[in-house]
Design an enzyme around this catalytic site. Structure first.
Site, PDB file in Angstrom:
ATOM      1  N   ASP A 153     109.608  89.980  29.069  1.00  0.00           N
ATOM      2  CA  ASP A 153     109.363  88.630  30.122  1.00  0.00           C
ATOM      3  C   ASP A 153     110.636  88.430  30.985  1.00  0.00           C
ATOM      4  O   ASP A 153     110.469  88.395  32.209  1.00  0.00           O
ATOM      5  CB  ASP A 153     109.095  87.362  29.380  1.00  0.00           C
ATOM      6  CG  ASP A 153     107.558  87.092  29.095  1.00  0.00           C
ATOM      7  OD1 ASP A 153     106.920  88.051  29.167  1.00  0.00           O
ATOM      8  OD2 ASP A 153     107.175  85.996  28.855  1.00  0.00           O
ATOM      9  N   ASP A 210     103.732  83.406  24.038  1.00  0.00           N
ATOM     10  CA  ASP A 210     103.533  83.963  25.221  1.00  0.00           C
ATOM     11  C   ASP A 210     101.812  83.830  25.659  1.00  0.00           C
ATOM     12  O   ASP A 210     101.429  84.052  24.674  1.00  0.00           O
ATOM     13  CB  ASP A 210     103.863  85.500  25.248  1.00  0.00           C
ATOM     14  CG  ASP A 210     103.773  85.887  26.642  1.00  0.00           C
ATOM     15  OD1 ASP A 210     104.038  85.451  27.569  1.00  0.00           O
ATOM     16  OD2 ASP A 210     103.187  87.025  26.748  1.00  0.00           O
TER      17      ASP A 210
HETATM   18  P1  ADP Z   1     105.213  80.405  30.941  1.00  0.00           P
HETATM   19  O1  ADP Z   1     104.370  81.469  29.889  1.00  0.00           O
HETATM   20  O2  ADP Z   1     104.173  79.908  31.684  1.00  0.00           O
HETATM   21  O3  ADP Z   1     106.449  81.046  31.218  1.00  0.00           O
HETATM   22  P2  ADP Z   1     107.064  78.879  29.262  1.00  0.00           P
HETATM   23  O4  ADP Z   1     106.678  78.521  27.714  1.00  0.00           O
HETATM   24  O5  ADP Z   1     108.102  80.055  29.282  1.00  0.00           O
HETATM   25  O6  ADP Z   1     105.520  79.187  29.851  1.00  0.00           O
HETATM   26  O7  ADP Z   1     107.378  77.631  29.972  1.00  0.00           O
HETATM   27  C1  ADP Z   1     107.730  77.705  31.288  1.00  0.00           C
HETATM   28  C2  ADP Z   1     107.986  76.311  31.826  1.00  0.00           C
HETATM   29  O8  ADP Z   1     108.943  75.613  31.391  1.00  0.00           O
HETATM   30  C3  ADP Z   1     108.265  76.310  33.412  1.00  0.00           C
HETATM   31  O9  ADP Z   1     107.334  75.408  34.044  1.00  0.00           O
HETATM   32  C4  ADP Z   1     109.659  75.957  33.299  1.00  0.00           C
HETATM   33  O10 ADP Z   1     110.363  75.346  34.567  1.00  0.00           O
HETATM   34  C5  ADP Z   1     109.972  75.193  32.109  1.00  0.00           C
HETATM   35  N1  ADP Z   1     111.371  75.187  31.437  1.00  0.00           N
HETATM   36  C6  ADP Z   1     111.781  76.300  30.985  1.00  0.00           C
HETATM   37  N2  ADP Z   1     113.092  75.945  30.558  1.00  0.00           N
HETATM   38  C7  ADP Z   1     113.253  74.659  30.747  1.00  0.00           C
HETATM   39  C8  ADP Z   1     114.282  73.766  30.410  1.00  0.00           C
HETATM   40  N3  ADP Z   1     115.389  74.121  29.951  1.00  0.00           N
HETATM   41  N4  ADP Z   1     114.183  72.529  30.803  1.00  0.00           N
HETATM   42  C9  ADP Z   1     112.894  72.016  31.375  1.00  0.00           C
HETATM   43  N5  ADP Z   1     112.029  72.870  31.696  1.00  0.00           N
HETATM   44  C10 ADP Z   1     112.002  74.148  31.365  1.00  0.00           C
HETATM   45 MG    MG Z   2     108.154  81.582  30.476  1.00  0.00          MG
END
Ligand code: ADP
Ligand code: MG
Length: 541
Positions: free
Chosen positions: A408, A74
């Site tokens: 989250d 996170d």
């Molecule tokens: P944040 O802390 O910003 O939420 P995350 O590590 O949760 O960071 O990543 C979020 C990003 O990952 C977003 O841009 C989301 O669209 C992308 N994302 C999440 N799951 C997938 C998936 N299965 N395939 C492609 N992109 C994904």
């Molecule tokens: Mg996220």
């Protein structure tokens, strides 16, 4: 961990005491230096979290001075633990906190976006564009972006459980505990739907969802509790551990001998006087306990007291004899939740403790969970809209991360309650913004057009990073993504599982509109304020 804010804080403003009044203002390079240093420091922070973006992102292990270890993915948590020296670097930490408060998810994305925008502004500055011009254009570009995102979004109904589950899962997929995404997503959706009225609520108070962490079992054992749970066991003085049809009272006063206001000493010199003191004490406590009994209460909740024993041993003994179950040490901040869920009125003094403040339920009993005992009250009459989640995990690291991830996911659902619209994930919104914003820049003139284009290009950082973290060739992937969007495939995104560009909606990767809108506007705002700083004044003696 390496200090990300490698750039040192700049030297304090030079004293202006020189004979020539204008000499202080002749230092034309200084504001530029300060800006450059702020940008470098903030970018270093953004780079530190970049590798953790997306479902294939890496996790961070944070070691605290005391030796505690946290494993997390996170962004807000990672940044919060960093000890940063540079004030501009701290602004990015605040940025991710702001995103955490506003949307709850997207805390990594927002920082990465800010880093890319700072990079873009550094290039614009080096071409001689004035910082004010850049920051004004960036703010307008940010507004334009939220319009583009809103255009892209599809409305969602809160009765559409499938969509809610999908968006919670997308958020959970990128967590350390992603293999339990199914359980946690279902838990979060059910929990939010239980505490709101879908017809009219436009926000969710997450305090109504009480998460209790219990070591033991696996994350899959996490459940919504049908009833109200207390983390404490009932006090062991031979009192009842199970009460049918309980009458529940909540007190905020103590059942123990009062203390003097000041630090006083009472010297008791003979046995007769001592006897009298003890008798007084017995009488005092017995009087309170009798009054409690008289009101009909048989389950007593006691707020934690920092001044003295909330319930003294002798009082415990009396309460046990009168078959009153006691649950003590209820935290002050939990009082509101307890009142709401049990429909009980807290009594601040004995005079206020009457039968009509009591709550009724079907059963109060002590249950065994893992290695410890808890009290569970079921069948509460007129129960308020609150819900209890019992989170399980086999070890502390997993349990803590599961808690953060569940938070989250709850926030994602809360975003959907606030603003009922979904957009695709996987870099699709960012790429669409890039294209539409560059198109829009053709209608502008002069410096603004230039800045808009730079802003648009900076947004590609998200798909680029997603591809990079998934082990794909970022340049090839982003180019293909751009081509597909240019052909009008709005929802084309990076399918990290298959390593291709596909329609990401078919992959069920969706996220709330609010998360993306808030990320882009907050990032633009922070970049603007960093650009506007031209001096750092240290007030250190
Ligand atoms: P944040 O802390 O910003 O939420 P995350 O590590 O949760 O960071 O990543 C979020 C990003 O990952 C977003 O841009 C989301 O669209 C992308 N994302 C999440 N799951 C997938 C998936 N299965 N395939 C492609 N992109 C994904
Ligand atoms: Mg996220």
């Amino acid at each position: 961990m390496a200090q990300p804010a490698a750039a040192k804080a700049p030297a304090p403003a030079r004293a202006m005491g020189s004979s020539n009044q204008h000499s202080a203002f002749k230092d034309k390079t200084k504001p530029a230096e300060i800006r450059a240093s702020s940008i470098t420091a903030a970018k270093a922070v953004a780079d530190a979290v970049r590798t953790s973006l997306g479902p294939k992102g890496m996790d961070k292990m944070i070691q605290e001075p005391k030796g505690d270890v946290t494993i997390t993915n996170d962004g807000a948590t990672i940044l919060q633990q960093m000890k940063l020296a540079h004030p501009a670097a701290k602004m990015l930490v605040e940025l991710s906190k702001a995103q955490d408060a506003e949307a709850g998810d997207g805390t990594t994305s927002v920082v990465i976006l800010a880093g890319a925008l700072l990079d873009a502004s550094a290039k614009l500055l080096s071409r001689g564009i004035h910082p004010t011009a850049i920051s004004e254009s960036f703010l307008r570009a940010g507004e334009k972006c939220s319009e583009i995102l809103t255009d892209m979004a599809t409305p969602v109904d809160l009765s559409d459980r499938e969509s809610l589950l999908k968006s919670a899962s997308t958020s959970l997929n990128s967590k350390v505990v992603h293999q339990h995404a199914g359980t946690l997503a279902a838990t979060s959706v059910d929990a939010v739907l239980k505490v709101i009225d879908p017809a009219k609520d436009t926000n969710v108070d997450l305090k109504d969802i009480k998460i209790m962490k219990k070591l033991g079992g696996v994350v899959e054992d996490t459940e919504l509790i049908d009833g109200v749970l207390f983390d404490q066991k009932s006090s062991s003085f031979g009192g009842p551990t199970r009460v049918d049809k309980p009458k529940i009272g909540l007190i905020q006063f103590c059942i123990s001998p009062p203390k003097t206001d000041m630090d006083n000493q009472v010297v008791v010199s003979d046995y007769a006087a001592m006897d009298r003191v003890l008798r007084e004490e017995r009488q005092y406590l017995l009087n309170i306990v009798k009054q409690i009994k008289k009101s009909g209460c048989n389950v007593l909740l006691v707020q934690k007291s920092i001044l003295r024993d909330a319930v003294s041993d002798l009082a415990h003994h009396f309460l046990a004899k009168m078959k009153i179950m006691v649950i003590k040490d209820i935290e002050r901040e939990d009082i509101e939740y307890v009142c709401k869920s049990l429909n009980v009125r807290p009594a601040a003094s004995l005079d206020h403790f009457t039968a009509d403040t009591l709550a009724t339920a079907e059963l109060a009993e002590e249950i065994q969970t893992g290695s410890s005992k808890m009290v569970k009250i079921t069948g509460v009459q007129n129960r308020g809209r609150t819900v209890n989640v019992l989170l399980r995990g086999s070890n502390k690291l997993v349990l803590e991360e599961a808690d953060r991830s569940l938070h989250d996911a709850l926030c994602v659902i809360r975003c959907l309650v606030k603003k009922r619209a979904l957009i695709a994930g996987g870099g699709a919104p960012e790429m669409e913004m890039t294209l539409r914003l560059s198109e829009h820049s053709h209608t502008l003139t002069g410096v603004e057009a230039y800045c808009f284009r730079a802003f648009a290009d900076a947004l590609e950082i998200i798909p680029y990073t997603l591809a990079e973290n998934a082990g794909l060739n970022p340049i090839v992937t982003v180019t293909e993504l751009r081509n597909r969007h240019a052909k009008g495939e709005k929802n084309a995104g990076i399918n990290v599982r298959r390593g291709q560009i596909t329609n990401i909606l078919e992959e069920s990767v969706v996220q709330p509109l609010l998360v993306s809108v808030s990320a882009i506007t907050l990032a633009a705002e922070t970049v603007c304020s960093i650009l506007k700083i031209d001096d750092v004044i240290n007030v250190v003696n």
